[in-house]
Design a protein around this motif. Structure first.
Motif, PDB file in Angstrom:
ATOM      1  N   SER A 159       0.832  -1.209   0.000  1.00 23.72           N
ATOM      2  CA  SER A 159       0.000   0.000   0.000  1.00 23.72           C
ATOM      3  C   SER A 159       0.865   1.257   0.000  1.00 23.72           C
ATOM      4  N   PHE A 160       2.043   1.200   0.676  1.00 27.06           N
ATOM      5  CA  PHE A 160       2.961   2.337   0.631  1.00 27.06           C
ATOM      6  C   PHE A 160       3.494   2.560  -0.781  1.00 27.06           C
ATOM      7  N   PHE A 161       3.961   1.483  -1.419  1.00 21.81           N
ATOM      8  CA  PHE A 161       4.529   1.613  -2.768  1.00 21.81           C
ATOM      9  C   PHE A 161       3.463   2.018  -3.783  1.00 21.81           C
ATOM     10  N   LEU A 162       2.222   1.579  -3.566  1.00 19.51           N
ATOM     11  CA  LEU A 162       1.136   2.002  -4.447  1.00 19.51           C
ATOM     12  C   LEU A 162       0.908   3.506  -4.332  1.00 19.51           C
ATOM     13  N   LEU A 163       0.870   4.018  -3.094  1.00 21.91           N
ATOM     14  CA  LEU A 163       0.668   5.455  -2.895  1.00 21.91           C
ATOM     15  C   LEU A 163       1.828   6.251  -3.483  1.00 21.91           C
ATOM     16  N   MET A 164       3.055   5.743  -3.326  1.00 21.93           N
ATOM     17  CA  MET A 164       4.221   6.415  -3.904  1.00 21.93           C
ATOM     18  C   MET A 164       4.143   6.434  -5.431  1.00 21.93           C
ATOM     19  N   SER A 165       3.693   5.342  -6.029  1.00 20.74           N
ATOM     20  CA  SER A 165       3.582   5.292  -7.492  1.00 20.74           C
ATOM     21  C   SER A 165       2.500   6.249  -7.985  1.00 20.74           C
ATOM     22  N   ILE A 166       1.410   6.395  -7.221  1.00 27.86           N
ATOM     23  CA  ILE A 166       0.361   7.355  -7.585  1.00 27.86           C
ATOM     24  C   ILE A 166       0.918   8.773  -7.545  1.00 27.86           C
ATOM     25  N   TYR A 167       1.684   9.063  -6.513  1.00 29.03           N
ATOM     26  CA  TYR A 167       2.307  10.392  -6.390  1.00 29.03           C
ATOM     27  C   TYR A 167       3.249  10.653  -7.567  1.00 29.03           C
ATOM     28  N   LEU A 168       4.067   9.676  -7.928  1.00 32.93           N
ATOM     29  CA  LEU A 168       5.016   9.844  -9.034  1.00 32.93           C
ATOM     30  C   LEU A 168       4.298   9.950 -10.370  1.00 32.93           C
ATOM     31  N   TYR A 169       3.181   9.239 -10.510  1.00 31.34           N
ATOM     32  CA  TYR A 169       2.423   9.350 -11.754  1.00 31.34           C
ATOM     33  C   TYR A 169       1.825  10.749 -11.902  1.00 31.34           C
ATOM     34  N   LEU A 170       1.343  11.318 -10.795  1.00 32.96           N
ATOM     35  CA  LEU A 170       0.829  12.686 -10.832  1.00 32.96           C
ATOM     36  C   LEU A 170       1.950  13.676 -11.164  1.00 32.96           C
ATOM     37  N   LYS A 171       3.152  13.394 -10.628  1.00 36.60           N
ATOM     38  CA  LYS A 171       4.316  14.228 -10.966  1.00 36.60           C
ATOM     39  C   LYS A 171       4.628  14.136 -12.459  1.00 36.60           C
ATOM     40  N   TYR A 172       4.532  12.929 -12.990  1.00 31.02           N
ATOM     41  CA  TYR A 172       4.784  12.722 -14.421  1.00 31.02           C
ATOM     42  C   TYR A 172       3.771  13.481 -15.272  1.00 31.02           C
ATOM     43  N   ARG A 173       2.503  13.475 -14.847  1.00 32.04           N
ATOM     44  CA  ARG A 173       1.476  14.179 -15.604  1.00 32.04           C
ATOM     45  C   ARG A 173       1.711  15.691 -15.603  1.00 32.04           C
ATOM     46  N   GLU A 174       2.336  16.191 -14.521  1.00 33.12           N
ATOM     47  CA  GLU A 174       2.643  17.619 -14.437  1.00 33.12           C
ATOM     48  C   GLU A 174       3.880  17.987 -15.261  1.00 33.12           C
ATOM     49  N   SER A 175       4.904  17.127 -15.175  1.00 31.23           N
ATOM     50  CA  SER A 175       6.197  17.457 -15.787  1.00 31.23           C
ATOM     51  C   SER A 175       6.422  16.815 -17.151  1.00 31.23           C
ATOM     52  N   ASN A 176       5.690  15.703 -17.404  1.00 33.53           N
ATOM     53  CA  ASN A 176       5.882  14.902 -18.613  1.00 33.53           C
ATOM     54  C   ASN A 176       7.304  14.356 -18.714  1.00 33.53           C
ATOM     55  N   ALA A 177       7.953  14.199 -17.549  1.00 36.18           N
ATOM     56  CA  ALA A 177       9.321  13.679 -17.498  1.00 36.18           C
ATOM     57  C   ALA A 177       9.301  12.163 -17.357  1.00 36.18           C
ATOM     58  N   LEU A 178      10.030  11.482 -18.217  1.00 37.05           N
ATOM     59  CA  LEU A 178      10.041  10.023 -18.188  1.00 37.05           C
ATOM     60  C   LEU A 178      10.683   9.468 -16.921  1.00 37.05           C
ATOM     61  N   LYS A 179      11.523  10.278 -16.248  1.00 37.49           N
ATOM     62  CA  LYS A 179      12.124   9.792 -15.002  1.00 37.49           C
ATOM     63  C   LYS A 179      11.051   9.541 -13.949  1.00 37.49           C
ATOM     64  N   HIS A 180      10.029  10.407 -13.912  1.00 36.59           N
ATOM     65  CA  HIS A 180       8.937  10.208 -12.963  1.00 36.59           C
ATOM     66  C   HIS A 180       8.112   8.976 -13.332  1.00 36.59           C
ATOM     67  N   LEU A 181       7.889   8.768 -14.629  1.00 35.71           N
ATOM     68  CA  LEU A 181       7.135   7.603 -15.078  1.00 35.71           C
ATOM     69  C   LEU A 181       7.919   6.319 -14.821  1.00 35.71           C
ATOM     70  N   SER A 182       9.241   6.371 -15.009  1.00 33.25           N
ATOM     71  CA  SER A 182      10.086   5.199 -14.759  1.00 33.25           C
ATOM     72  C   SER A 182      10.064   4.829 -13.283  1.00 33.25           C
ATOM     73  N   LEU A 183      10.203   5.829 -12.417  1.00 34.84           N
ATOM     74  CA  LEU A 183      10.148   5.574 -10.979  1.00 34.84           C
ATOM     75  C   LEU A 183       8.776   5.068 -10.566  1.00 34.84           C
ATOM     76  N   CYS A 184       7.739   5.615 -11.189  1.00 37.21           N
ATOM     77  CA  CYS A 184       6.387   5.137 -10.924  1.00 37.21           C
ATOM     78  C   CYS A 184       6.287   3.647 -11.231  1.00 37.21           C
ATOM     79  N   GLY A 185       6.843   3.235 -12.378  1.00 31.55           N
ATOM     80  CA  GLY A 185       6.837   1.832 -12.752  1.00 31.55           C
ATOM     81  C   GLY A 185       7.585   0.959 -11.762  1.00 31.55           C
ATOM     82  N   LEU A 186       8.762   1.419 -11.318  1.00 30.95           N
ATOM     83  CA  LEU A 186       9.545   0.650 -10.346  1.00 30.95           C
ATOM     84  C   LEU A 186       8.773   0.441  -9.049  1.00 30.95           C
ATOM     85  N   PHE A 187       8.122   1.500  -8.557  1.00 30.58           N
ATOM     86  CA  PHE A 187       7.362   1.381  -7.319  1.00 30.58           C
ATOM     87  C   PHE A 187       6.126   0.501  -7.497  1.00 30.58           C
ATOM     88  N   LEU A 188       5.501   0.574  -8.673  1.00 26.12           N
ATOM     89  CA  LEU A 188       4.382  -0.321  -8.950  1.00 26.12           C
ATOM     90  C   LEU A 188       4.835  -1.776  -8.922  1.00 26.12           C
TER      91      LEU A 188
END
Length: 404
Positions: A159-188
Motif C-alpha cells: 500500500s505504501f509503494f502504491l501510494l508512492m507510485s500514484i504520487y510519481l504518476y501525478l508528478k509525471y502528468r505535471e512534468s511529462n518527465a520520463l524519469k517520474h514515469l520510470s520511478l512510478c513503474g519501479l514502485f508499482l
C-alpha cells in the motif's frame, strides 16, 4: 510564527502520533494462528542467517560448519511466499531492528508510518498546511491502517509503494518527465512484489495512461517505459530466487526441492486464490460495511462529499488529477466488491490511504463549510484515537509454536 516553525511542529506531531499507535507495545504483541506474519518472520530470519553465513564463511573465512547446520541454528523456514518483496525489506529491517521474530512487525509498522508521512507531503503540495495536517492525523489514527500496520503483513508495504507510485504518476502528468514515469513503474512493480492484490490498481493506472496517450496523440513509448520498469523488479527477483534454487541444489540445502522461484510461487498462489472458497461471504455489502465499521461513518461521508466535489469541480479545473484519483479508488473497489475471499480484507488496506488522499484533495479550497469539516475531522481523530488504543493490548502465546 514562521511557516518553517509551523511546518516543523506539525510534522513532529504527526510523526509522534504515527509512531505511538504503530510501535507502542508492539514487542509484546506476538503472532496469531492463521496469519501469514509468522511465515514472513521465519523467512526473514532464514535469509538473514544465509546472508550472515555467506559473509562469515566465504568473505571472512570463519570456520562455522556447513550451511544446513547454520540455518538450523540461526534461521527459520527456508522458502518463498509469492510476496518476495519481504526479502529485501526484511533483510534491511533485520539490521535495523535486529534479527528476531519481531523484525517483520517492526518493519510493517515502519512502513505504516512512512505511508502517513508520504500522504502528508502529497497533500502539502497543494499549499494548505492546516488541511494537510488534519488529514494526515486523521489517517494516523485510522483503526484499519493501525491494525494492519501492527500485524506484520506485506500489504502494509504494497500500500505504501502504491501510494508512492500514484504520487510519481501525478508528478509525471505535471512534468511529462520520463524519469517520474520510470520511478512510478519501479514502485508499482515492487508493490506488486510485496503483494499481488494491488494488481487491479496497476491495471487501472495502465488503462488511464493508455487513454491519456490516445487522447493527446502522444508516443506509445511512454506506456512501454511504464511496463518495462514495472516488470523489472519482478524479473530481478525471479532471477535472484532461481540463483538461490541453483546454489541450494549444488550444496544440498535441506528442503530446497520444495523451494519455488518467484514466478513459480506466484502462479501457484494465484491458482490457489482463484480456487479458494467463499469463506467470508456475508452478502454483497460485506466489504463496504467492514470499511464503515473500522473507519467510521464520518470519514465515509467526508469521502463521498470529497468525491462529489472532485467530479463537480473537475469538469472545469484539474479534471485529470481528480478523475484519476476517483478512478484508482472506484474501479479496483468494484473488483474487490465482487471477489469473495479472505484475501480481500487485507487488500482493502490499499484503499485507506487513497481514500484519505481523495478527502484531502476534495476538501482543498473549500470555503463555505470549512469550519464544519475541520470540526468533524477533529472529532473523528479523537474518537478513532481512543478506539485504536485496544491494539496496544493484543497478546499472543503463539511465539513458542512459531519458534518450534
Amino acid at each position: 510564527m514562521s511557516k518553517i516553525v509551523k511546518f516543523f511542529i506539525t510534522f513532529v506531531c504527526i510523526l509522534i502520533v504515527s509512531l505511538v499507535f504503530r510501535f507502542y507495545n508492539l514487542d509484546k504483541r506476538g503472532f496469531y494462528p492463521g496469519s501469514d506474519a509468522a511465515v514472513y518472520a521465519n523467512l526473514i530470519k532464514t535469509y538473514r542467517a544465509a546472508t550472515d553465513f555467506t559473509i562469515r564463511k566465504i568473505i571472512l573465512k570463519e570456520n562455522i560448519g556447513n550451511i544446513n547446520e547454520y540455518l538450523f541454528e540461526n534461521g527459520g523456514q527456508f522458502g518463498t511466499a509469492a510476496k518476495d518483496g519481504v526479502i529485501p525489506i526484511g533483510l534491511i529491517g533485520s539490521f535495523i531492528f535486529g534479527n528476531n521474530l519481531n523484525t517483520i512487525l517492526y518493519s510493517s509498522a515502519a512502513f505504516g508510518v512512512f505511508t502517513i508521512i508520504l500522504l502528508f507531503f502529497i497533500l502539502l503540495k497543494r499549499d494548505n498546511l492546516s488541511l494537510s495536517v488534519s488529514i494526515a492525523l486523521l489517517f494516523a489514527v485510522s483503526p484499519y491502517h493501525i491494525g494492519f500496520s501492527r500485524e506484520g503483513l506485506t500489504v502494509t508495504f504494497s500500500s505504501f509503494f502504491l501510494l508512492m507510485s500514484i504520487y510519481l504518476y501525478l508528478k509525471y502528468r505535471e512534468s511529462n518527465a520520463l524519469k517520474h514515469l520510470s520511478l512510478c513503474g519501479l514502485f508499482l512493480g515492487f508493490g506488486f512484489l510485496c503483494h499481488y492484490n494491488i494488481a487491479p490498481f496497476i491495471f487501472v493506472l495502465f488503462i488511464y495512461e493508455f487513454f491519456h496517450i490516445c487522447s493527446n496523440r502522444k508516443n506509445l513509448k511512454n506506456i512501454l517505459f511504464l511496463f518495462v520498469f514495472s516488470i523489472l523488479p519482478l524479473v530481478l527477483m525471479d532471477l535472484f530466487t532461481r540463483a538461490i534454487k541453483f546454489y541450494g541444489t549444488i550444496v544440498h540445502i535441506k528442503m530446497i526441492t520444495y523451494y519455488n522461484p518467484y514466478f513459480n510461487g506466484l502462479f501457484k498462489q494465484l491458482v490457489e486464490v482463484k480456487g479458494g472458497g467463499s469463506d467470508i461471504y456475508e452478502g454483497p455489502l460485506y466489504y463496504l460495511s467492514n470499511f464503515l465499521y473500522h473507519e467510521g461513518i464520518i470519514p465515509f461521508i467526508l469521502f463521498i462529499i470529497s468525491a462529489v466535489l472532485i467530479i463537480r469541480k473537475g469538469v472545469k479545473v484539474n479534471a485529470g488529477t481528480g478523475y484519476f484519483l476517483i478512478s484508482m479508488f472506484l474501479f479496483p473497489f468494484i473488483y474487490f466488491f465482487k471477489l469473495q475471499h479472505t484475501i480481500t480484507d487485507r487488500a482493502m488496506l490499499s484503499f485507506v490511504p487513497l481514500g484519505y488522499l481523495i478527502i484531502g484533495f476534495g476538501l482543498n479550497g473549500l470555503v463555505g463549510y470549512k469550519k464544519l469539516f475541520f470540526s468533524l475531522i477533529i472529532i473523528v481523530i479523537i474518537l478513532n484515537g481512543f478506539r485504536s488504543l485496544d491494539y496496544f493490548n493484543y497478546r499472543s502465546n503463539f511465539e513458542q509454536a512459531v519458534n518450534y
